[in-house]
Every structure is written in C-alpha cells, then in structure tokens.
Design a protein around this motif. Structure first.
Motif, PDB file in Angstrom:
ATOM      1  N   LEU A  98       3.366  -0.365  14.916  1.00 55.32           N
ATOM      2  CA  LEU A  98       3.920   0.678  15.778  1.00 55.32           C
ATOM      3  C   LEU A  98       5.359   1.039  15.435  1.00 55.32           C
ATOM      4  CD1 LEU A  98       2.451  -0.553  19.161  1.00 55.32           C
ATOM      5  CD2 LEU A  98       1.794   1.510  17.911  1.00 55.32           C
ATOM      6  N   SER A  99       6.108   0.130  14.837  1.00 51.51           N
ATOM      7  CA  SER A  99       7.527   0.406  14.601  1.00 51.51           C
ATOM      8  C   SER A  99       7.874   0.616  13.134  1.00 51.51           C
ATOM      9  CB  SER A  99       8.378  -0.745  15.150  1.00 51.51           C
ATOM     10  OG  SER A  99       8.180  -1.912  14.376  1.00 51.51           O
ATOM     11  N   PHE A 100       6.905   0.505  12.251  1.00 46.04           N
ATOM     12  CA  PHE A 100       7.195   0.653  10.823  1.00 46.04           C
ATOM     13  C   PHE A 100       7.723   2.057  10.558  1.00 46.04           C
ATOM     14  CE2 PHE A 100       5.932  -0.194   6.281  1.00 46.04           C
ATOM     15  CZ  PHE A 100       6.623  -1.379   6.184  1.00 46.04           C
ATOM     16  N   PRO A 101       8.799   2.196   9.798  1.00 46.77           N
ATOM     17  CA  PRO A 101       9.355   3.525   9.524  1.00 46.77           C
ATOM     18  C   PRO A 101       8.320   4.455   8.896  1.00 46.77           C
ATOM     19  CG  PRO A 101      10.856   1.808   8.811  1.00 46.77           C
ATOM     20  CD  PRO A 101       9.585   1.126   9.202  1.00 46.77           C
ATOM     21  N   SER A 102       8.377   5.707   9.284  1.00 52.10           N
ATOM     22  CA  SER A 102       7.359   6.688   8.904  1.00 52.10           C
ATOM     23  C   SER A 102       7.200   6.832   7.396  1.00 52.10           C
ATOM     24  CB  SER A 102       7.682   8.043   9.521  1.00 52.10           C
ATOM     25  OG  SER A 102       7.687   7.944  10.915  1.00 52.10           O
ATOM     26  N   SER A 103       8.301   6.801   6.656  1.00 53.59           N
ATOM     27  CA  SER A 103       8.201   6.974   5.203  1.00 53.59           C
ATOM     28  C   SER A 103       7.420   5.823   4.573  1.00 53.59           C
ATOM     29  CB  SER A 103       9.589   7.082   4.587  1.00 53.59           C
ATOM     30  OG  SER A 103      10.365   5.943   4.907  1.00 53.59           O
ATOM     31  N   LEU A 104       7.711   4.599   4.977  1.00 57.31           N
ATOM     32  CA  LEU A 104       6.997   3.447   4.438  1.00 57.31           C
ATOM     33  C   LEU A 104       5.567   3.385   4.964  1.00 57.31           C
ATOM     34  CD1 LEU A 104       9.815   0.755   4.649  1.00 57.31           C
ATOM     35  CD2 LEU A 104       9.053   2.022   2.654  1.00 57.31           C
ATOM     36  N   SER A 115       3.633   5.961   5.745  1.00 53.73           N
ATOM     37  CA  SER A 115       2.801   6.928   5.023  1.00 53.73           C
ATOM     38  C   SER A 115       2.511   6.451   3.601  1.00 53.73           C
ATOM     39  CB  SER A 115       3.449   8.309   5.016  1.00 53.73           C
ATOM     40  OG  SER A 115       4.685   8.276   4.361  1.00 53.73           O
ATOM     41  N   LEU A 116       3.434   5.727   2.991  1.00 58.46           N
ATOM     42  CA  LEU A 116       3.197   5.150   1.670  1.00 58.46           C
ATOM     43  C   LEU A 116       2.057   4.131   1.729  1.00 58.46           C
ATOM     44  CD1 LEU A 116       4.264   4.805  -1.338  1.00 58.46           C
ATOM     45  CD2 LEU A 116       5.479   2.831  -0.425  1.00 58.46           C
ATOM     46  N   LEU A 117       2.093   3.248   2.734  1.00 58.82           N
ATOM     47  CA  LEU A 117       1.037   2.253   2.883  1.00 58.82           C
ATOM     48  C   LEU A 117      -0.277   2.869   3.343  1.00 58.82           C
ATOM     49  CD1 LEU A 117       2.836  -0.845   4.402  1.00 58.82           C
ATOM     50  CD2 LEU A 117       1.959  -0.544   2.090  1.00 58.82           C
ATOM     51  N   ARG A 118      -0.217   3.990   3.986  1.00 60.47           N
ATOM     52  CA  ARG A 118      -1.432   4.651   4.461  1.00 60.47           C
ATOM     53  C   ARG A 118      -2.116   5.420   3.332  1.00 60.47           C
ATOM     54  NH1 ARG A 118      -4.233   5.214   8.987  1.00 60.47           N
ATOM     55  NH2 ARG A 118      -4.824   7.296   9.581  1.00 60.47           N
ATOM     56  N   LEU A 130      -1.139 -15.331   3.842  1.00 60.06           N
ATOM     57  CA  LEU A 130      -1.409 -13.906   3.631  1.00 60.06           C
ATOM     58  C   LEU A 130      -2.379 -13.324   4.660  1.00 60.06           C
ATOM     59  CD1 LEU A 130      -1.677 -13.702  -0.250  1.00 60.06           C
ATOM     60  CD2 LEU A 130       0.241 -13.069   1.214  1.00 60.06           C
ATOM     61  N   GLU A 131      -2.800 -14.139   5.614  1.00 61.50           N
ATOM     62  CA  GLU A 131      -3.763 -13.682   6.618  1.00 61.50           C
ATOM     63  C   GLU A 131      -3.197 -12.536   7.480  1.00 61.50           C
ATOM     64  OE1 GLU A 131      -7.556 -13.879   7.548  1.00 61.50           O
ATOM     65  OE2 GLU A 131      -6.697 -15.493   6.353  1.00 61.50           O
ATOM     66  N   MET A 132      -2.004 -12.719   8.031  1.00 63.94           N
ATOM     67  CA  MET A 132      -1.396 -11.687   8.879  1.00 63.94           C
ATOM     68  C   MET A 132      -0.983 -10.442   8.085  1.00 63.94           C
ATOM     69  SD  MET A 132      -1.451 -12.463  12.020  1.00 63.94           S
ATOM     70  CE  MET A 132      -1.928 -13.904  12.905  1.00 63.94           C
ATOM     71  N   PRO A 133      -0.308 -10.577   6.932  1.00 59.26           N
ATOM     72  CA  PRO A 133       0.005  -9.377   6.157  1.00 59.26           C
ATOM     73  C   PRO A 133      -1.252  -8.614   5.718  1.00 59.26           C
ATOM     74  CG  PRO A 133       1.342 -11.190   5.390  1.00 59.26           C
ATOM     75  CD  PRO A 133       0.347 -11.750   6.354  1.00 59.26           C
ATOM     76  N   GLY A 134      -2.309  -9.347   5.382  1.00 59.09           N
ATOM     77  CA  GLY A 134      -3.568  -8.693   5.029  1.00 59.09           C
ATOM     78  C   GLY A 134      -4.139  -7.920   6.206  1.00 59.09           C
ATOM     79  N   SER A 135      -4.052  -8.509   7.385  1.00 55.42           N
ATOM     80  CA  SER A 135      -4.515  -7.823   8.597  1.00 55.42           C
ATOM     81  C   SER A 135      -3.691  -6.567   8.858  1.00 55.42           C
ATOM     82  CB  SER A 135      -4.406  -8.751   9.807  1.00 55.42           C
ATOM     83  OG  SER A 135      -5.204  -9.883   9.632  1.00 55.42           O
ATOM     84  N   LEU A 136      -2.387  -6.660   8.619  1.00 51.74           N
ATOM     85  CA  LEU A 136      -1.515  -5.499   8.818  1.00 51.74           C
ATOM     86  C   LEU A 136      -1.876  -4.363   7.865  1.00 51.74           C
ATOM     87  CD1 LEU A 136       0.945  -4.125  10.124  1.00 51.74           C
ATOM     88  CD2 LEU A 136       2.343  -5.228   8.377  1.00 51.74           C
ATOM     89  N   ILE A 137      -2.092  -4.695   6.593  1.00 47.87           N
ATOM     90  CA  ILE A 137      -2.456  -3.671   5.609  1.00 47.87           C
ATOM     91  C   ILE A 137      -3.773  -3.008   5.998  1.00 47.87           C
ATOM     92  CG2 ILE A 137      -3.223  -3.342   3.215  1.00 47.87           C
ATOM     93  CD1 ILE A 137      -0.250  -3.556   3.443  1.00 47.87           C
ATOM     94  N   LEU A 138      -4.756  -3.817   6.394  1.00 52.50           N
ATOM     95  CA  LEU A 138      -6.041  -3.249   6.814  1.00 52.50           C
ATOM     96  C   LEU A 138      -5.878  -2.364   8.049  1.00 52.50           C
ATOM     97  CD1 LEU A 138      -8.423  -6.280   6.240  1.00 52.50           C
ATOM     98  CD2 LEU A 138      -8.352  -4.142   4.953  1.00 52.50           C
ATOM     99  N   LEU A 139      -5.064  -2.798   8.987  1.00 47.59           N
ATOM    100  CA  LEU A 139      -4.826  -2.017  10.197  1.00 47.59           C
ATOM    101  C   LEU A 139      -4.169  -0.673   9.876  1.00 47.59           C
ATOM    102  CD1 LEU A 139      -4.952  -2.065  13.323  1.00 47.59           C
ATOM    103  CD2 LEU A 139      -2.659  -3.049  13.273  1.00 47.59           C
ATOM    104  N   VAL A 140      -3.194  -0.693   8.989  1.00 48.10           N
ATOM    105  CA  VAL A 140      -2.502   0.543   8.613  1.00 48.10           C
ATOM    106  C   VAL A 140      -3.450   1.500   7.894  1.00 48.10           C
ATOM    107  CG1 VAL A 140      -0.714   1.488   7.096  1.00 48.10           C
ATOM    108  CG2 VAL A 140      -0.193  -0.464   8.543  1.00 48.10           C
ATOM    109  N   VAL A 141      -4.247   0.973   6.983  1.00 48.07           N
ATOM    110  CA  VAL A 141      -5.105   1.834   6.160  1.00 48.07           C
ATOM    111  C   VAL A 141      -6.269   2.414   6.953  1.00 48.07           C
ATOM    112  CG1 VAL A 141      -6.664   1.839   4.171  1.00 48.07           C
ATOM    113  CG2 VAL A 141      -4.451   0.741   3.999  1.00 48.07           C
ATOM    114  N   VAL A 142      -6.898   1.629   7.810  1.00 44.45           N
ATOM    115  CA  VAL A 142      -8.131   2.095   8.457  1.00 44.45           C
ATOM    116  C   VAL A 142      -7.933   2.635   9.874  1.00 44.45           C
ATOM    117  CG1 VAL A 142      -9.526   0.521   7.105  1.00 44.45           C
ATOM    118  CG2 VAL A 142      -8.814  -0.158   9.388  1.00 44.45           C
ATOM    119  N   SER A 143      -6.726   2.622  10.378  1.00 43.24           N
ATOM    120  CA  SER A 143      -6.529   3.093  11.756  1.00 43.24           C
ATOM    121  C   SER A 143      -6.791   4.595  11.862  1.00 43.24           C
ATOM    122  CB  SER A 143      -5.120   2.763  12.234  1.00 43.24           C
ATOM    123  OG  SER A 143      -4.176   3.427  11.445  1.00 43.24           O
TER     124      SER A 143
END
Length: 189
Positions: free
Chosen positions: A71-77, A79-82, A108-121
């Motif tokens: 929810l707080s990740f800066p928009s530029s970063l 959109s890059l991860l998305r 890497l469990e939590m960072p992996g979850s974050l990446i998946l959450l960002v990509v598939v949300s």
C-alpha cells in the motif's frame, strides 16, 4: 547519561528532518513531502522485514509488513514491479518454490509473497485503493498495531528504547506511522 544524549541527538535530527521537509514542501508543494515520507515508510517496512528475517528476530507479526509495503510503495517503483520486471521476479519465485522447495530459503518467503501480490493484484487494489483513503487508513492501522505490539513485547515504552535491538525496531515502526499521518494531515489541511 549516554542514552539521554543519544535521545537528544535523535530529537535534534528529527526536528531538522521535519524542518527540511517543511521547507522543501513549501517550495515544491506538499506532494513532495508525501512522496518523501512514502519512500521513507516503504524502506522502513523493508528494513523491518529484513531485520526480522535475520538473527534479530522480533515478536512482531511481520506478515503485516507485506500489505503495508504493497500500500505504501512509491508509485514509480510499484509500476516497475507491476510490469515485466515484476512478472519475471514472480515467475522465478514460483518456479523455485515449486521445483526446489527444499532449496528455497525461508527468508525469501515474505518478499516472494510481496512480488506475487504486486503482480497479480486487481486494478482496484493496485491503483484505486493504494492511492485512496482506505489504503492510508490501513497503513495507519498496521503501523499502530505493530507499535503497540512491539511496546507490549518489549515490556513498556521505555524498555522499547533501551533494549539492545529495541531502538532500531522502535524507530523503524515509528517511521511506518509518519507517512499515513502526514498524508492524512495534507489531505485534510
């Protein structure tokens, strides 16, 4: 005596930070301060997540840091991860987790979850909720809950600053509160 002088230096540094942010905000609009605090809060959440995954284990519910970062990740970063970069990270994460589960490190469990959450949300969560009041209120609630739990686990407010690793955790959690509070102040002023 040394802790008192350290706390005095921290107070002075915080006052200088606020003074500089206010000066920059007046010159560049209040949006600059919000963006700055968004970066600061995101990196504080990442710092706390890393801190918990290393040998400085805490009693915090660090899984709450994943939605906070989302929810707080800066928009530029964000959109890059998305985009394509995030899709590749998510692909590698899923492949490693599926085919090499024993070699997939727990850290890497939590960072992996974050990446998946960002990509598939869905778009509703990825853009509307993140930038809206609901996302800010959720960030504030997560920050308040983590601070309250950290203070309780430390044995009180004073102990949260005097234990060996307590001050870094406490300052990290306080930085989590700065962004949503600043955003709400700017929104209502």
């Amino acid at each position: 005596m040394m802790i008192g002088s350290d706390l005095q230096e921290l107070r002075l540094a915080a006052m200088n930070l606020v003074d500089h942010v206010i000066k920059l905000s007046v010159g560049h609009g209040l949006g600059f301060g919000t963006t700055f605090f968004k970066f600061l809060a995101s990196f504080a959440a990442i710092y706390l997540l890393i801190l918990d995954r290393t040998n400085w284990r805490t009693n915090m519910l660090t899984s709450l840091l994943v939605p906070y970062i989302f929810l707080s990740f800066p928009s530029s970063l964000f959109s890059l991860l998305r985009g394509e970069v995030g899709k590749w990270f998510a692909f590698v994460t899923v492949v490693l987790r599926l085919f090499f589960p024993r070699q997939f490190p727990d850290c890497l469990e939590m960072p992996g979850s974050l990446i998946l959450l960002v990509v598939v949300s869905p778009h509703l969560f990825a853009h509307s909720m993140r930038d809206g009041p609901a996302g800010i209120v959720i960030c504030l609630a997560i920050g308040c809950y983590l601070l309250q739990e950290h203070i309780r686990a430390s044995g009180g407010f004073r102990s949260s600053f005097t234990k060996i690793h307590g001050i870094s955790n406490t300052l990290g959690i306080i930085l989590l509160l700065v962004y949503p509070i600043w955003h709400l102040v700017v929104h209502f002023v």
